[in-house]
Structure formats: structure tokens, C-alpha cells
Design an enzyme around this catalytic site. Structure first.
Site, PDB file in Angstrom:
ATOM      1  N   HIS A   1      -9.049  -3.892  -1.681  1.00  0.00           N
ATOM      2  CA  HIS A   1      -8.024  -3.111  -0.973  1.00  0.00           C
ATOM      3  C   HIS A   1      -8.309  -1.613  -1.108  1.00  0.00           C
ATOM      4  O   HIS A   1      -8.335  -0.883  -0.105  1.00  0.00           O
ATOM      5  CB  HIS A   1      -6.640  -3.448  -1.545  1.00  0.00           C
ATOM      6  CG  HIS A   1      -5.533  -2.607  -1.004  1.00  0.00           C
ATOM      7  ND1 HIS A   1      -4.461  -3.135  -0.310  1.00  0.00           N
ATOM      8  CD2 HIS A   1      -5.314  -1.264  -1.052  1.00  0.00           C
ATOM      9  CE1 HIS A   1      -3.656  -2.142   0.053  1.00  0.00           C
ATOM     10  NE2 HIS A   1      -4.137  -0.998  -0.396  1.00  0.00           N
ATOM     11  N   GLU A   2      -8.545  -1.149  -2.331  1.00  0.00           N
ATOM     12  CA  GLU A   2      -8.763   0.296  -2.549  1.00  0.00           C
ATOM     13  C   GLU A   2     -10.046   0.770  -1.882  1.00  0.00           C
ATOM     14  O   GLU A   2     -10.083   1.847  -1.276  1.00  0.00           O
ATOM     15  CB  GLU A   2      -8.811   0.624  -4.045  1.00  0.00           C
ATOM     16  CG  GLU A   2      -7.493   0.435  -4.782  1.00  0.00           C
ATOM     17  CD  GLU A   2      -6.313   1.079  -4.098  1.00  0.00           C
ATOM     18  OE1 GLU A   2      -6.467   2.151  -3.476  1.00  0.00           O
ATOM     19  OE2 GLU A   2      -5.219   0.497  -4.161  1.00  0.00           O
TER      20      GLU A   2
ATOM     21  N   HIS B   1     -10.074   1.585   1.768  1.00  0.00           N
ATOM     22  CA  HIS B   1      -9.594   2.919   2.158  1.00  0.00           C
ATOM     23  C   HIS B   1     -10.754   3.889   2.387  1.00  0.00           C
ATOM     24  O   HIS B   1     -10.624   4.853   3.131  1.00  0.00           O
ATOM     25  CB  HIS B   1      -8.688   3.508   1.064  1.00  0.00           C
ATOM     26  CG  HIS B   1      -7.283   2.984   1.087  1.00  0.00           C
ATOM     27  ND1 HIS B   1      -6.428   3.190   2.141  1.00  0.00           N
ATOM     28  CD2 HIS B   1      -6.571   2.293   0.172  1.00  0.00           C
ATOM     29  CE1 HIS B   1      -5.247   2.643   1.870  1.00  0.00           C
ATOM     30  NE2 HIS B   1      -5.310   2.076   0.681  1.00  0.00           N
TER      31      HIS B   1
ATOM     32  N   CYS C   1       0.856  -1.189   0.000  1.00  0.00           N
ATOM     33  CA  CYS C   1       0.000   0.000   0.000  1.00  0.00           C
ATOM     34  C   CYS C   1       0.889   1.235   0.000  1.00  0.00           C
ATOM     35  O   CYS C   1       1.884   1.277   0.741  1.00  0.00           O
ATOM     36  CB  CYS C   1      -0.888  -0.012   1.242  1.00  0.00           C
ATOM     37  SG  CYS C   1      -1.998   1.404   1.339  1.00  0.00           S
TER      38      CYS C   1
HETATM   39 NI    NI Z   1      -3.641   1.083  -0.184  1.00  0.00          NI
END
Ligand code: NI
Length: 183
Positions: free
Chosen positions: A145-146, A149, A103
Site C-alpha cells: 500500500h505505502e 504511493h 489511507c
Molecule cells: Ni495510503
């Protein structure tokens, strides 16, 4: 266009649930400029995805593009460029698959994370049009994953075994050693 600095783990903004965009906000010229800056920041950083909170904007927006030229993730196929506003994820196949995730907000480290292998994402595109896509395999992990956020989560929160957290340079050394053993 301008390149932003990327917030790092420990910055409280990365832990906030981001706010949704209205359709008017998506179509506003400021959002177009923000998108240009996000793409440029992502390219300079050499990443494959970037979420708005990572550059200090606590709003539900992420951009994703897998690139064959990525130094960080070699042996990867190039994908479309995705612009994702206000996403909702539905799991289509809960069978878990694991990847070594990194990341831009956790620089220098990788950790092994297992996530569902196939998902559906409902979202708005840059024209504020409703879209729905199904993604699987590595791309499904990248999306999860994105989009994490945008709810204040980082991949380290998803790690089953924190002892797998590894510095990238150490990982390269270990891979070299393994190759020697295999030879
Ligand atoms: Ni990330």
C-alpha cells in the site's frame, strides 16, 4: 519538527510517479529533517505508514511502523520502524490475501483489497545502505500500500469490487450489528 497536512485523493501530486533519491540526497540533512517531520505527521495522524508524496514531496520515500496503540488498526502487533528509500518489490508468494485498507489520503473510508501475501523489498535505508527484507501477511499489505504511493497509485485502484468501499463509521455500525446477530 513540523506536522504537515496530508494531501487527499484528487490532488494530482498523489498520481505522479515519484523521483528516486541519490545517495547524497539521502544523507543530506534536509532529508533527515523531512524524515523527522514524516514520523511526527504520521504519529499525529494516527496512521501506520506515510509516503513522501502524501505530504507534497514527490520522492521515493516511505515510513512504516505498526503500532499496537493505533486507533485505526486495533489488534495489531507493533513492528519495527522502517525507513524505505527507492524500493523495488519482488513477489515471493502470489497467493492473494485480502484486508480492509484505509489511507490517510482517503479519509473516512475503507475498501477491501487483495494483494500477494509475501514480498521481498530491496531498498536503501536512512544511511543509504542497501537493504533487503521479506515481509508477509498484514505487513506485506502495508508495504505494498505505502509503496504504491510512490508510483502514483491508491488502494482504490487495486479494489476488485468498488462496491465494498465503505465509510468507517458505517463499518463500525455493521460490525456491531453482526455481533448482535452472533450473540
Ligand atoms: Ni495510503
Amino acid at each position: 519538527m513540523s506536522v504537515y497536512s496530508i494531501l487527499k485523493m484528487g490532488n494530482p501530486l498523489l498520481r505522479e510517479e515519484a523521483l528516486e533519491f541519490s545517495k547524497e540526497e539521502i544523507l543530506h540533512k534536509d532529508t533527515r529533517y523531512l524524515l523527522d517531520d514524516m514520523w511526527e505527521t504520521l504519529e499525529i495522524a494516527g496512521g501506520i505508514g506515510l509516503a513522501a508524496p502524501q505530504i507534497g514531496v514527490s520522492k521515493k520515500l516511505a515510513v512504516i511502523k505498526l503500532s499496537e496503540e493505533s486507533d485505526r488498526y486495533p489488534d495489531m502487533e507493533t513492528s519495527k520502524a522502517y525507513v524505505i528509500f527507492n524500493p523495488k518489490i519482488t513477489i515471493l508468494d502470489s497467493e492473494l490475501q485480502g484486508f480492509w485498507e484505509g489511507c490517510l489520503s482517503v479519509p473516512g473510508l475503507r475498501g477491501y483489497v487483495e494483494r500477494p501475501r509475501k514480498i521481498k523489498v530491496d531498498y536503501l535505508d536512512e544511511h543509504a545502505k542497501k537493504k533487503s527484507i521479506e515481509v508477509e501477511d498484514f505487513l506485506a499489505t502495508v508495504f505494498q500500500h505505502e509503496l504504491d504511493h510512490l508510483i502514483g497509485m491508491l488502494y482504490v485502484d487495486r479494489m476488485e469490487d468498488i462496491s465494498t468501499l465503505t465509510f468507517e463509521d458505517e463499518m463500525i455500525l455493521q460490525e456491531e450489528n453482526e455481533e448482535e446477530i452472533l450473540d
